[in-house]
Design an enzyme around this catalytic site. Sequence first.
Site, mmCIF file in Angstrom:
data_model
loop_
_atom_site.group_PDB
_atom_site.id
_atom_site.type_symbol
_atom_site.label_atom_id
_atom_site.label_comp_id
_atom_site.label_asym_id
_atom_site.label_seq_id
_atom_site.Cartn_x
_atom_site.Cartn_y
_atom_site.Cartn_z
ATOM 1 N N SER A 217 -2.532 -8.526 -6.372
ATOM 2 C CA SER A 217 -1.319 -7.842 -6.103
ATOM 3 C C SER A 217 -1.674 -6.114 -6.368
ATOM 4 O O SER A 217 -2.489 -5.549 -5.957
ATOM 5 C CB SER A 217 -0.150 -8.250 -6.941
ATOM 6 O OG SER A 217 1.087 -7.894 -6.473
ATOM 7 N N GLU A 337 2.986 -14.730 1.015
ATOM 8 C CA GLU A 337 3.124 -13.514 0.019
ATOM 9 C C GLU A 337 4.340 -13.098 0.223
ATOM 10 O O GLU A 337 4.853 -12.667 -1.180
ATOM 11 C CB GLU A 337 2.277 -12.552 0.866
ATOM 12 C CG GLU A 337 0.856 -12.650 0.906
ATOM 13 C CD GLU A 337 0.072 -12.563 -0.310
ATOM 14 O OE1 GLU A 337 0.765 -12.162 -1.452
ATOM 15 O OE2 GLU A 337 -0.934 -12.748 -0.470
ATOM 16 N N HIS A 451 2.776 -15.830 -3.488
ATOM 17 C CA HIS A 451 1.730 -14.884 -4.114
ATOM 18 C C HIS A 451 1.484 -14.994 -5.530
ATOM 19 O O HIS A 451 1.938 -15.537 -6.238
ATOM 20 C CB HIS A 451 2.631 -13.499 -4.271
ATOM 21 C CG HIS A 451 2.244 -12.293 -4.724
ATOM 22 N ND1 HIS A 451 1.499 -11.518 -3.696
ATOM 23 C CD2 HIS A 451 2.407 -11.433 -5.649
ATOM 24 C CE1 HIS A 451 0.980 -10.538 -4.344
ATOM 25 N NE2 HIS A 451 1.728 -10.133 -5.568
#
Length: 579
Positions: A217, A337, A451
């Site tokens: 991330s 995501e 995610h």
Amino acid sequence: MTDHKIIMLLLLGIYCIQATQFTQVNIDNGPIKGTLQYVEGRAIRVFKGIPFAEPPVNNLRWKAPVPYTKKWHNPLNTTEYKPKCPQYVAPGTVPEPRGISEDCLYTNVWAPVPEYHGETFPVMVWIHGGAFISGSPEDFGVGNFSILAVTKRIIIVAASYRVNAFGFFSSELLGKSQLEARGVYGLLDQRLGLKWVKNNIAAFGGKSKDITIYGQSAGGISVCLQAVTPLNDLPGEKLFTRVIGSSGYCDILPMTNNSADAGLVQKLNCTTKECLYALPWQNITNAVGPGFLSFQPTVGINKFLPDQPISLLADRTNPRSKNFVPDIYMQGFTANEGTFVLYNYFPQTYDNPNTPGFPTQQMADALSIASGNYSAEFYYNDLAPLYSTEYNSNVTYPGQGFISRVDDIMACNTRRNMIYWQQSKKTKAHSWYFDSAPDTHIYPSWTKVFHESDVFYVARRCDGLWCTNLTCQQDNLGKTMNIYWNSAIRAASLTPKNKMDNLRDVPVWPQYGKNEVVMHFTAVGENKGPQTSVLFSSIISADGDYQYLQRCKILDRVRAEYYNIPALDPETYLNACSK
């Protein structure tokens, strides 16, 4: 216990006090004391809270970090995590047991116990995520990587860095003296942490020339930014050799955090830098609040990012460039995501099929919030209609179109990065697509692969919240991913050759090139690892009349027009520079 084993333990500084086993090493500053723990029946040395920078307080707030040079003679106790860097904590949230403090720049080390005299280890440095506004090394539980450490004989390091306004505030009120570091203090913290690793990791048995950085991330963005900054080309600044980035990429960043900076200054009622420096950190975090992507690294006003990251990447990977590039660059993303953003910021549409969802204007507004750097105007005409409720009238949950768009943002930008990385003659570029869903109490089944989910497989452990369980098949997939990660970390190659891994158990992972082949990680049946490699264009199924690569081309065209930058021509790059 035999005499030679006792001598070996003493040489390693391992001893016992009331059932707790301690271990000691000597770093540049002096001796430090950690603990000896056991993972899967194997010993690992753990050191938490090692200072690598002066506390960034008072006149050091919003300045480049200063190396911690104080010396000591008695062993420093490094057995507990230090406080998190300042960040917003929602009212009613359970307080952090270790607290929050501006004095937060510490690093942590997990090192295997040598099995023979002179055994040394490659190093993996973990850079945590958190949208640049929150997070710390232990949030995910980086100690979870201890399975990777003991089974593959790798040292794991994780350092803190400043986040939120403390890491990326870029107001002109700070003055011209801050131009070298303005708006990138957090990235410079990461870099100083890497210098500490370079200078001290040999004390733990680590190889100072064998360092891989791995982030997810905001950490995935960070490792790319660390790879493309011109600082790499200065003497003594080659701090790592390999890069692994999950759900993060080099793209467009703001020239300044103008709106966030101005809003913060107004809330704080400060008109001078002296006022800003004098404020308690709690005033600043409360004024910032929980804003998503409110502060990010800035471009063009510091030496770390003199230009846009995507431009620095294009220049650095040019086959004629003589600048530093990593030996290997691995980059990938998960199937869903957008789940995290939808869950946290648009819960009304998350798991309710009866909500109105995202008409075109609302979709444009939502996508602007999700991406951070693109305005609603950027999305409205060309992109939002592809994912809005009007267009996707056949979806069960209104949020599905939004998740698809965030998925595309990640996938298209990953593809763009890989097209650049593969043209470098000195970098082996590999990409992956992760498509296996662990059990979770947070997300419903239709959001599938969220995610960060791939990181739990690399760790082969869940944190009990976002991920609650890995099945035997999923753990087998994690073991296979460990083989690839280990090979990249050890040898800058995804063709495993070391004795601890069996090549026959894993499929070939080709380098990224003209055919745009990626590894598709999914758990299928007992004792199965990933599927064979697949073409990038086949990863994500079509939505309506628009194929995936068509959507990438639309995004790239609109992006180029909006920012007045050249559009990427994938065919030209892939045909001319393929491997």
